[in-house]
Design a protein around this motif. Sequence first.
Motif, PDB file in Angstrom:
ATOM      1  N   VAL A 108       0.867  -1.169   0.000  1.00 34.48           N
ATOM      2  CA  VAL A 108       0.000   0.000   0.000  1.00 34.48           C
ATOM      3  C   VAL A 108       0.905   1.221   0.000  1.00 34.48           C
ATOM      4  N   TYR A 116      -4.263   6.809  -0.707  1.00 33.01           N
ATOM      5  CA  TYR A 116      -3.458   5.600  -0.833  1.00 33.01           C
ATOM      6  C   TYR A 116      -3.943   4.742  -1.985  1.00 33.01           C
ATOM      7  N   THR A 149      -5.427  -0.127   6.031  1.00 31.03           N
ATOM      8  CA  THR A 149      -6.131   1.025   5.448  1.00 31.03           C
ATOM      9  C   THR A 149      -6.977   1.736   6.501  1.00 31.03           C
TER      10      THR A 149
END
Length: 176
Positions: A108, A116, A149
């Motif tokens: 990522v 992102y 995330t």
Amino acid sequence: MADPKIGSPMQIKSYKHNGQLHRTWQETTILKATSTRIIGANDRTRVLESDGRSWLTREPAICFFYTEHWFNVISMLRADGIHYYCNISSPFVFEDGAVKYIDYDLDVKVFPDMTYTLLDEDEYELHSQQMNYPQEIDRVLWDSVEELTHMIRQRKGPFSHEKVEQLYELFLTYPI
């Protein structure tokens, strides 16, 4: 096997699921170390690739490794802000003066504005088939993408610009 000592150098060694050495960062200074986390920093360190090539990193980096998460985070301090490169990986072990982990291909990339993108899904699929990743690992890795995330959106852990800047200031106090 000695424990990580704050202020001392360590190597970072990335392996693949089949046990092959993938990449080695020659020298990173240990800034903080607990039983569950090591934070290190480097600047213009030599990186050796498994095919024999080598290169120097271009900017200072603060590196976060965990025993309780299936990822690690490299915070790179660039002129336009802090960029993050997150490797979906096994939890680390520390042995023979090195942080060691298995790199599971998925990455990522996080930009200074905290947007992102997920990278290398095709590489993950290929290696998953070639190296026969177990279903349990596949599930843990995708869950880790979700956990990561979430931390990015919350700016938690290594995703605090202020924290990274403080750690960089600490790194600057160590002799080169």
